[in-house]
Design a protein around this motif. Structure first.
Motif, PDB file in Angstrom:
ATOM      1  N   LEU A  34      -4.414  -3.535   0.268  1.00 30.80           N
ATOM      2  CA  LEU A  34      -3.961  -5.318  -0.420  1.00 30.80           C
ATOM      3  C   LEU A  34      -2.513  -4.617   0.592  1.00 30.80           C
ATOM      4  CD1 LEU A  34      -2.457  -6.565  -2.937  1.00 30.80           C
ATOM      5  CD2 LEU A  34      -0.889  -3.964  -3.360  1.00 30.80           C
ATOM      6  N   SER A  35      -2.426  -6.429   0.999  1.00 31.03           N
ATOM      7  CA  SER A  35      -1.573  -6.945   1.897  1.00 31.03           C
ATOM      8  C   SER A  35       0.323  -7.354   1.144  1.00 31.03           C
ATOM      9  CB  SER A  35      -2.197  -8.220   2.947  1.00 31.03           C
ATOM     10  OG  SER A  35      -0.870  -8.126   3.845  1.00 31.03           O
ATOM     11  N   PHE A  36       0.948  -6.732   1.473  1.00 28.47           N
ATOM     12  CA  PHE A  36       2.535  -7.289   1.404  1.00 28.47           C
ATOM     13  C   PHE A  36       3.655  -7.336   2.418  1.00 28.47           C
ATOM     14  CE2 PHE A  36       1.953  -2.488   0.177  1.00 28.47           C
ATOM     15  CZ  PHE A  36       3.077  -2.056   0.496  1.00 28.47           C
ATOM     16  N   LEU A  37       3.357  -6.400   3.217  1.00 28.35           N
ATOM     17  CA  LEU A  37       3.953  -6.917   4.005  1.00 28.35           C
ATOM     18  C   LEU A  37       4.208  -7.756   5.568  1.00 28.35           C
ATOM     19  CD1 LEU A  37       3.819  -2.618   6.333  1.00 28.35           C
ATOM     20  CD2 LEU A  37       6.185  -3.435   4.270  1.00 28.35           C
ATOM     21  N   TYR A  79      -6.732  -7.482  -0.683  1.00 26.24           N
ATOM     22  CA  TYR A  79      -6.379  -8.697  -1.682  1.00 26.24           C
ATOM     23  C   TYR A  79      -4.533  -8.680  -1.145  1.00 26.24           C
ATOM     24  CZ  TYR A  79      -9.634  -7.084  -5.098  1.00 26.24           C
ATOM     25  OH  TYR A  79     -10.545  -6.708  -6.008  1.00 26.24           O
ATOM     26  N   TYR A  80      -4.203  -9.844  -1.371  1.00 23.73           N
ATOM     27  CA  TYR A  80      -2.493 -10.781  -1.751  1.00 23.73           C
ATOM     28  C   TYR A  80      -2.189 -10.017  -2.527  1.00 23.73           C
ATOM     29  CZ  TYR A  80      -4.242 -12.682   2.838  1.00 23.73           C
ATOM     30  OH  TYR A  80      -4.915 -12.808   3.984  1.00 23.73           O
ATOM     31  N   ALA A  81      -0.592  -9.480  -2.499  1.00 20.47           N
ATOM     32  CA  ALA A  81       0.166  -9.093  -3.679  1.00 20.47           C
ATOM     33  C   ALA A  81       0.989 -10.569  -3.730  1.00 20.47           C
ATOM     34  CB  ALA A  81       1.170  -8.452  -3.024  1.00 20.47           C
ATOM     35  N   GLU A  82       1.283 -11.153  -4.760  1.00 19.41           N
ATOM     36  CA  GLU A  82       2.159 -11.871  -5.306  1.00 19.41           C
ATOM     37  C   GLU A  82       3.408 -11.301  -4.638  1.00 19.41           C
ATOM     38  OE1 GLU A  82       0.961 -12.278  -9.865  1.00 19.41           O
ATOM     39  OE2 GLU A  82       0.635 -10.391  -9.285  1.00 19.41           O
ATOM     40  N   SER A  83       4.149 -10.083  -4.813  1.00 16.56           N
ATOM     41  CA  SER A  83       5.714  -9.909  -4.349  1.00 16.56           C
ATOM     42  C   SER A  83       5.629  -8.620  -4.701  1.00 16.56           C
ATOM     43  CB  SER A  83       6.085 -10.998  -5.133  1.00 16.56           C
ATOM     44  OG  SER A  83       6.492 -10.030  -6.650  1.00 16.56           O
ATOM     45  N   VAL A  84       7.078  -8.272  -3.575  1.00 16.89           N
ATOM     46  CA  VAL A  84       7.388  -6.813  -4.551  1.00 16.89           C
ATOM     47  C   VAL A  84       7.460  -6.902  -5.094  1.00 16.89           C
ATOM     48  CG1 VAL A  84       9.137  -5.498  -3.267  1.00 16.89           C
ATOM     49  CG2 VAL A  84       7.869  -7.032  -0.725  1.00 16.89           C
ATOM     50  N   LEU A 130       4.304  -5.744  -6.417  1.00 15.01           N
ATOM     51  CA  LEU A 130       3.552  -4.553  -6.340  1.00 15.01           C
ATOM     52  C   LEU A 130       2.784  -3.379  -6.707  1.00 15.01           C
ATOM     53  CD1 LEU A 130       2.723  -3.498  -3.457  1.00 15.01           C
ATOM     54  CD2 LEU A 130       5.067  -2.861  -3.035  1.00 15.01           C
ATOM     55  N   SER A 131       3.648  -2.667  -8.434  1.00 19.20           N
ATOM     56  CA  SER A 131       3.191  -2.622  -8.906  1.00 19.20           C
ATOM     57  C   SER A 131       1.711  -2.910  -9.871  1.00 19.20           C
ATOM     58  CB  SER A 131       4.116  -1.772  -9.549  1.00 19.20           C
ATOM     59  OG  SER A 131       5.401  -0.957  -9.204  1.00 19.20           O
ATOM     60  N   ALA A 132       1.917  -3.529  -9.943  1.00 16.52           N
ATOM     61  CA  ALA A 132       0.828  -4.273 -10.999  1.00 16.52           C
ATOM     62  C   ALA A 132      -0.393  -4.026  -9.672  1.00 16.52           C
ATOM     63  CB  ALA A 132       1.659  -5.730 -11.688  1.00 16.52           C
ATOM     64  N   ASN A 133      -0.202  -4.712  -9.442  1.00 15.84           N
ATOM     65  CA  ASN A 133      -0.879  -5.441  -8.021  1.00 15.84           C
ATOM     66  C   ASN A 133      -1.814  -4.053  -7.253  1.00 15.84           C
ATOM     67  OD1 ASN A 133       0.851  -7.873  -6.583  1.00 15.84           O
ATOM     68  ND2 ASN A 133      -0.247  -7.814  -9.121  1.00 15.84           N
ATOM     69  N   LEU A 134      -1.405  -3.036  -7.165  1.00 13.18           N
ATOM     70  CA  LEU A 134      -1.758  -1.741  -6.678  1.00 13.18           C
ATOM     71  C   LEU A 134      -2.633  -1.612  -7.737  1.00 13.18           C
ATOM     72  CD1 LEU A 134       1.156   0.308  -5.537  1.00 13.18           C
ATOM     73  CD2 LEU A 134      -0.740  -0.522  -4.361  1.00 13.18           C
ATOM     74  N   ILE A 135      -3.166  -1.002  -9.063  1.00 10.84           N
ATOM     75  CA  ILE A 135      -3.112  -1.659 -10.517  1.00 10.84           C
ATOM     76  C   ILE A 135      -4.676  -2.203 -10.111  1.00 10.84           C
ATOM     77  CG2 ILE A 135      -3.815  -1.227 -12.409  1.00 10.84           C
ATOM     78  CD1 ILE A 135      -0.894   0.472 -12.524  1.00 10.84           C
ATOM     79  N   GLY A 178      -5.594   4.377  -7.911  1.00  8.35           N
ATOM     80  CA  GLY A 178      -6.436   5.267  -8.478  1.00  8.35           C
ATOM     81  C   GLY A 178      -7.671   5.547  -7.491  1.00  8.35           C
ATOM     82  N   ARG A 179      -7.781   5.311  -6.219  1.00  4.25           N
ATOM     83  CA  ARG A 179      -8.711   5.363  -5.006  1.00  4.25           C
ATOM     84  C   ARG A 179      -8.137   5.486  -3.980  1.00  4.25           C
ATOM     85  NH1 ARG A 179     -12.893   0.269  -5.076  1.00  4.25           N
ATOM     86  NH2 ARG A 179     -11.501  -1.486  -5.319  1.00  4.25           N
ATOM     87  N   LEU A 180      -7.408   5.291  -3.150  1.00  6.72           N
ATOM     88  CA  LEU A 180      -6.764   6.302  -2.070  1.00  6.72           C
ATOM     89  C   LEU A 180      -7.498   6.758  -0.780  1.00  6.72           C
ATOM     90  CD1 LEU A 180      -2.834   5.237  -2.225  1.00  6.72           C
ATOM     91  CD2 LEU A 180      -4.481   3.587  -1.070  1.00  6.72           C
ATOM     92  N   LYS A 181      -7.583   7.156  -0.271  1.00  6.64           N
ATOM     93  CA  LYS A 181      -7.847   7.614   0.709  1.00  6.64           C
ATOM     94  C   LYS A 181      -6.685   7.976   1.672  1.00  6.64           C
ATOM     95  CE  LYS A 181     -13.270   5.760   1.920  1.00  6.64           C
ATOM     96  NZ  LYS A 181     -13.587   5.270   2.110  1.00  6.64           N
ATOM     97  N   ALA A 182      -5.805   6.811   1.957  1.00  3.97           N
ATOM     98  CA  ALA A 182      -4.331   7.337   3.142  1.00  3.97           C
ATOM     99  C   ALA A 182      -3.491   5.720   2.716  1.00  3.97           C
ATOM    100  CB  ALA A 182      -4.869   7.647   3.996  1.00  3.97           C
ATOM    101  N   MET A 183      -2.306   6.543   2.764  1.00  2.00           N
ATOM    102  CA  MET A 183      -1.596   5.903   2.957  1.00  2.00           C
ATOM    103  C   MET A 183      -0.937   6.693   3.951  1.00  2.00           C
ATOM    104  SD  MET A 183       0.648   5.653  -0.371  1.00  2.00           S
ATOM    105  CE  MET A 183       1.272   7.663  -0.164  1.00  2.00           C
TER     106      MET A 183
END
Length: 584
Positions: free
Chosen positions: A225-228, A251-256, A259-264, A342-347
């Motif tokens: 998910l690209s947002f920076l 995936y491109y986030a709509e905005s910061v 972000l919470s909704a885009n993560l899901i 729900g499926r993150l391998k790493a942050m």
């Protein structure tokens, strides 16, 4: 081909796109839902845009700036410019007219690719004053107004390219790994930005090193998910070219703000971010927990305590604790992981120091958080914690193909193929940081017995108290912002006997306090108690003696933060130095 044999970034992309075919690659939100652009379609648009730019006169070695939010067209523009052997120059969407003028004039940009009319309104007056800048390509219809510069519509340039029989192969074959691919301008935390010349090789090697690091996680069908900002070296490499190199979807986030909704919605498998995001999420989880029942608070606290114990001392849980810890996986940790899709391998955390307490908090809750380290001048990653041997008080060992050593004065030096070619038109600054092949990072630190790098401070950010004590402002600020009532903090005290602090209260804390109709005195008393809690975890010379409130939060818009959410200390002090001095 592999990282060692790919001739260039476009060469890598076209090969992988050929294999990807009609598979989904770039996802963007339209009409309320995410829709994909395939590898094949993306590659076709890159070729068309490259041929369209060639028709506008762009040739090898010339510079083309990109001013756009994260979106598929950003990646297409970047790759198209590089395909011609030209040099991509990403620019922050938050740049002022003055900032754009400096960047365009400094690099001698032949053209600019810009997305929205609002962004074009700041680019047009800047470009019109730069003699080298001949055209602007706009993704949204824009009128030139009073500015005498050629405007071209994005779709029209694509159409021109599609109709052209221009052969791109000679351009691609002439590209060499050592050629400059892009100019990434530093974000200017300490003054005017400088253009960092990064080669195709530097970014390819960075991608290779990241792949080797994360291979232990079992890389497969990855999603990012690209947002920076893609104008920053961190996202440019880790959020665009690294995903391309492993055939991942982006995936491109709509905005910061979304972000919470885009993560899901995106459910990323690997997430790249800066510490500020993790600090904000930590604070939101902590404050939200206060509104839950006593039982839920108790279960959450137990999950953190047991998770922390297992993280710090693997295998130390007894039979009863281990059984309870397994139960807490579904009751607590699964719910926390669901907030990230729900499926993150790493942050991956980079771009600034991560507060170890924040890292341990997420690790204890079953979200793997790896702190890394780098600089724009290193394309940008130098080191990172490996997935299964994490030391969050360090930034991990040097990546594969990277050498690190500590100079006599404690400065961290790095060497390898990922190092920049130098600063654009700035030989003096280049010689100051590149000596005998070693990048002098300006960071102070040491290596532990496992070769992990522990950073203690930056040379230029060290505060020296009048008593001779040297201390790290980032460490103190990290302890302050760990308190749920404090959103942002900057400490001050060079050449003074003790530290004082400039505080920005947390938004949720302020909102909750207003709902309770508290008195101003109670508000300051509560903030004072938060400072004292932080002081309890600091050494005597690090403790805050007095503090004051900032008039407004530090933001990108008021230029007190960089686009990657680092505080511009020199800018803050221009406003608050006199008031901070008055605290002594």
């Amino acid at each position: 081909m592999t990282y060692d044999t790919w001739p260039s970034l476009p060469g890598m992309f076209f090969e992988i796109a050929e294999r990807g075919g009609d598979g989904a690659f770039l996802w963007t939100k339209t009409d309320g839902r995410y829709r994909p652009l395939s590898w094949r379609d993306t590659a076709a648009r890159v070729r068309d845009m490259a041929k369209g730019l060639a028709a506008l006169g762009v040739s090898a070695g010339e510079r083309v700036a990109i001013v756009a939010e994260n979106r598929p067209e950003w990646a297409i523009a970047d790759l198209a410019v590089m395909t011609l052997g030209a040099i991509s120059v990403p620019a922050y969407t938050t740049n002022t007219v003055h900032d754009h003028r400096h960047l365009l004039a400094d690099c001698g940009a032949k053209g600019v690719i810009v997305s929205t009319r609002a962004l074009a309104a700041r680019v047009l007056p800047a470009a019109a004053e730069v003699a080298d800048t001949e055209f602007i390509v706009t993704m949204e219809a824009t009128e030139p107004g009073a500015f005498d510069i050629a405007l071209h519509d994005w779709d029209s340039v694509l159409a021109t390219g599609a109709a052209s029989d221009h052969d791109l192969e000679p351009f691609l074959q002439k590209l060499a790994r050592g050629d400059v691919a892009c100019l990434i301008y530093t974000s200017g935390t300490g003054g005017n930005p400088k253009g960092v010349m990064l080669s195709h090789q530097a970014i390819l090697i960075n991608c290779h090193s990241a792949c080797e690091l994360l291979r232990l996680l079992g890389l497969g069908d990855e999603v990012f998910l690209s947002f920076l900002p893609l104008s920053h070296a961190y996202e440019h490499t880790a959020g665009l070219y690294f995903p391309i190199s492993i055939s991942a979807q982006i995936y491109y986030a709509e905005s910061v703000e979304t972000l919470s909704a885009n993560l899901i919605e995106a459910r990323p498998t690997i997430m790249v971010s800066v510490p500020r995001l993790y600090e904000v999420m930590h604070r939101r989880i902590t404050l939200g927990l206060k509104r839950q029942s006593k039982l839920k608070q108790s279960l959450f606290a137990k999950a953190v305590a047991l998770g922390r114990k297992e993280f710090e001392q693997p295998g130390s849980l007894g039979i009863v604790q281990a059984a309870l810890n397994r139960v807490l996986e579904s009751l607590v940790r699964d719910k926390v992981r669901a907030r990230f899709g729900g499926r993150l391998k790493a942050m991956i955390s980079g771009g600034a120091p991560l507060n170890p307490e924040v890292g341990i908090f997420f690790s204890a809750l079953g979200v793997r958080l790896l702190q890394g380290y780098g600089q724009t001048e290193a394309a940008p990653v130098i080191a990172c914690n490996p997935p299964f041997k994490v030391k969050l008080h360090t930034v991990g060992p040097a990546l594969e193909k990277v050498e690190v050593r500590i100079a006599e004065d404690g400065e961290i030096l790095a060497r390898g193929e990922m190092i920049m070619n130098g600063y654009w038109n700035d030989e003096t600054s280049t010689k100051a940081v590149l000596r005998e092949g070693w990048l002098h990072t300006g960071d102070i630190g040491h290596l532990d017995d496992d070769g992990y790098i522990q950073i203690t401070d930056r040379k230029k950010d060290i505060i020296v108290l009048s008593g001779g004590d040297n201390l790290s402002p980032q460490r103190v600020e990290g302890m302050l912002t760990l308190q749920p009532e404090i959103g942002q903090a900057m400490v001050y005290g060079d050449k003074h006997a003790h530290l004082v602090a400039l505080l920005v209260p947390d938004e949720d804390f302020v909102r909750d306090w207003r709902r309770g109709s508290g008195e101003a005195g109670d508000f300051m008393k509560t903030l004072g108690a938060a400072v004292e809690r932080a002081n309890a975890d600091l050494s005597p010379h690090e403790r805050i003696k007095r503090h004051m409130l900032a008039e407004a939060p530090f933001t990108i818009d008021n230029e007190l933060m960089t686009p990657t959410l680092k505080v511009r200390r020199h800018k803050v002090l221009e406003i608050y130095r006199a008031a901070l001095e008055a605290l002594y």
